[in-house]
Design a protein around this motif. Sequence first.
Motif, PDB file in Angstrom:
ATOM      1  N   HIS A 259      14.099  26.034 107.508  1.00  0.00           N
ATOM      2  CA  HIS A 259      15.275  26.764 107.019  1.00  0.00           C
ATOM      3  C   HIS A 259      15.010  28.257 106.909  1.00  0.00           C
ATOM      4  CE1 HIS A 259      13.533  27.357 102.960  1.00  0.00           C
ATOM      5  NE2 HIS A 259      12.972  26.182 103.162  1.00  0.00           N
ATOM      6  N   SER A 264      20.249  32.632 106.365  1.00  0.00           N
ATOM      7  CA  SER A 264      21.296  31.941 105.617  1.00  0.00           C
ATOM      8  C   SER A 264      21.315  32.477 104.189  1.00  0.00           C
ATOM      9  CB  SER A 264      21.046  30.430 105.638  1.00  0.00           C
ATOM     10  OG  SER A 264      19.768  30.130 105.120  1.00  0.00           O
ATOM     11  N   PRO A 319      25.596  29.948 109.447  1.00  0.00           N
ATOM     12  CA  PRO A 319      24.984  30.045 108.117  1.00  0.00           C
ATOM     13  C   PRO A 319      25.037  31.462 107.548  1.00  0.00           C
ATOM     14  CG  PRO A 319      23.566  28.806 109.607  1.00  0.00           C
ATOM     15  CD  PRO A 319      24.635  29.430 110.441  1.00  0.00           C
ATOM     16  N   THR A 320      24.879  32.464 108.423  1.00  0.00           N
ATOM     17  CA  THR A 320      24.912  33.846 107.953  1.00  0.00           C
ATOM     18  C   THR A 320      26.316  34.232 107.518  1.00  0.00           C
ATOM     19  OG1 THR A 320      23.269  34.250 109.699  1.00  0.00           O
ATOM     20  CG2 THR A 320      24.081  36.153 108.502  1.00  0.00           C
ATOM     21  N   SER A 365      24.087  23.243 111.909  1.00  0.00           N
ATOM     22  CA  SER A 365      23.955  24.448 111.099  1.00  0.00           C
ATOM     23  C   SER A 365      24.964  24.460 109.962  1.00  0.00           C
ATOM     24  CB  SER A 365      24.133  25.682 111.988  1.00  0.00           C
ATOM     25  OG  SER A 365      24.056  26.857 111.226  1.00  0.00           O
ATOM     26  N   SER A 369      23.830  23.680 106.030  1.00  0.00           N
ATOM     27  CA  SER A 369      23.978  24.859 105.186  1.00  0.00           C
ATOM     28  C   SER A 369      24.885  24.581 103.999  1.00  0.00           C
ATOM     29  CB  SER A 369      24.522  26.023 106.025  1.00  0.00           C
ATOM     30  OG  SER A 369      24.764  27.153 105.230  1.00  0.00           O
TER      31      SER A 369
END
Length: 680
Positions: A259, A264, A319-320, A365, A369
Amino acid sequence: MLNRLSELLYAEKDRWIPWIPVLFGVGIGLYFALPAELSIWWTLGVIELLIILTWLNRFHPERLLCIAIVSLITAGFTNVQLQAVYISKVPMVSSPQTLYLKGRVAEVDYNTKGNVRLLMYDVSDFDDQPLPGKYKITLMSKQTPVVEGDCVEMVAKIMPPFPTSTIRGYQYDRRIFFEGIKGTGYAISRGIKLDCPTPASLGSAYTAGVEHLRDDIVKRIKSVLPADEAAIAAAIIAGDRGHMSPTLIRNYQDSGLAHFLSISGLHMSMLAGLMFFLIRLVIALIPPLALRYDSKIISAWSAIFISAVYLVISGATVPTQRAFIMTFIVLLGVLFSRRAISMLTISWAAMIVLILAPDALVGASFQMSFAAVVALIAFYERFAAPLHHFLNGGTVERRISVAKRLPRLIFAYIVGILVSDFIASAATLPFSIYHFNRIALYTTLGNLLAGPVIGLLIMPFVLIVLLLMPFGLDYWPLKILGFGIGLANDITAYVASLPGAGMALLGMPMWGLILISLGGLWLCLWQKPWRMLGWIGIVAGSLSMLSISVPDVLVDNSGKAVAVKDEQGNMIVLPSRGKNFVKSIWQEKSASPKLSEEQTKTLRKIWQGKKIDKTWLDLECNKKECTYRNRVTIIKNQGVKIDGQRFDTQHTLGGEIRLNPQDAEIRSIREHIGHRYWNS
């Protein structure tokens, strides 16, 4: 029972909003579960019916609630369907063809062999006829002077997207369909740079500028740090994961720290928090500023700014995006003196992502997340008060001294790492099993050892590097960052070397994952005792793994690549022709160990007809064909026959075969993926 259910439902009205993205996502999931495309007219009919039902039941709140639930599901379905219909207006390449391509480069990356790949748009052919959509082309050379925004020309072999190679396998063609890519392939000539006939649009120029910036950051990192340290630094700063060696990736996976490689919430929250406290500290050290301005507001805006910059240079993956949305909402809460870490925050983040990119729902993802964050927030909601009570020494009236509180804080930090890691790991475990067929047994140890290094050394210097790089003062911060990453790499190598660190497992069926997901959401989103009913779905979904077994034979769409099950229940990939990528996927999805050197030699002799070893593998071969368990004939590099009947791999796209005593059960990949816009 209905009255009791109604009472419980209305008793938790304040928890209805988090269910909005869940229902919206159910609609998206229903769309992807269809075996064939549904006419948009059917969807329009359902929408009109819901409008009529809403009008007829406008004075019945209970009925309106049911209609609202169906409407949210329909909204999710309609959203993804409309996007798919729009994208499908430009069809994907349906057959291999050789084309002259001329276009503008949107993105430059590298494949596993180090060859350059170009994502091209504004593409035209030799006669300057436009070819709508994007094309992803791999160049023959490993180095090229081409950068984002340049125009290039080449002759390339363009092919349809490669279909999934196994039941429940990753559907690459679906992903590139929603990315707007109409064809992939490789150049059979050199990629030649040329002058662009027209200037790039404002949006394209912005995208090219961002990619230039990311490339410059990666080049700067690689010029200062050794290869492995630079690869991790490029991944956590610029979101460029193409420079990591397979050994490095496997170490992070088997140590439970994979991870960390995907930008993230961990990275975004740490970076924003560090920026917030750094700015507030600086202002506090300057009395005229501290007395005149509200340091909290200035610090919050600074944290929002650095988070936005980090979002842009990291590639803005799902995730970002989720992490930025949540961080932004939390910082808005600071600006307006409101509590922002709640299920409402994650609900808004999920809803925004699903509206803009509904296909993200079926990706690992998005699932992992959001699963981790939802579980952590639910735990925080339940146990935050006891934790604060403990840190304050069991009293509300007065706080204990710093000397007495410090050991509690250290203890809480260590326990917090362990507990948070356990919760996040447990929440993401089903998705890890389903998508990757692998779990890390020592993830708690890996996170406990690497957590302080990441939190106290790596992420602070990521912030310092980002702040100083524009001024060319980043050399020593990069060196210190590299030292921290080197420690993290050593930790992952040690944990991954422990016996059984990475365990391969057979993936669960889709219906099992759905049960676990809905059960987990029921457990986390509600707060009354009826939340415990969610454990029924979790347990039932977990038991679904008992229904999965390894098939007897696997065949790809060409009929060349074949794998058979040995007497120990492992899949053995035969040394025939066929794509090595497909064979590696088979081995991963069947959780089969790699063959030893002795087994590899024995298998080759069996394949050549020089040996028979039925205690290991019930396979007899001659020069032209092999017979497996006296029922399956494997015609070398030409296909298979089951009980004398030819298996049509061309139209079925291959599949899996189970040999029952009376007959053979054949499940084709075409049956699994259906006929959709991206695979028809």
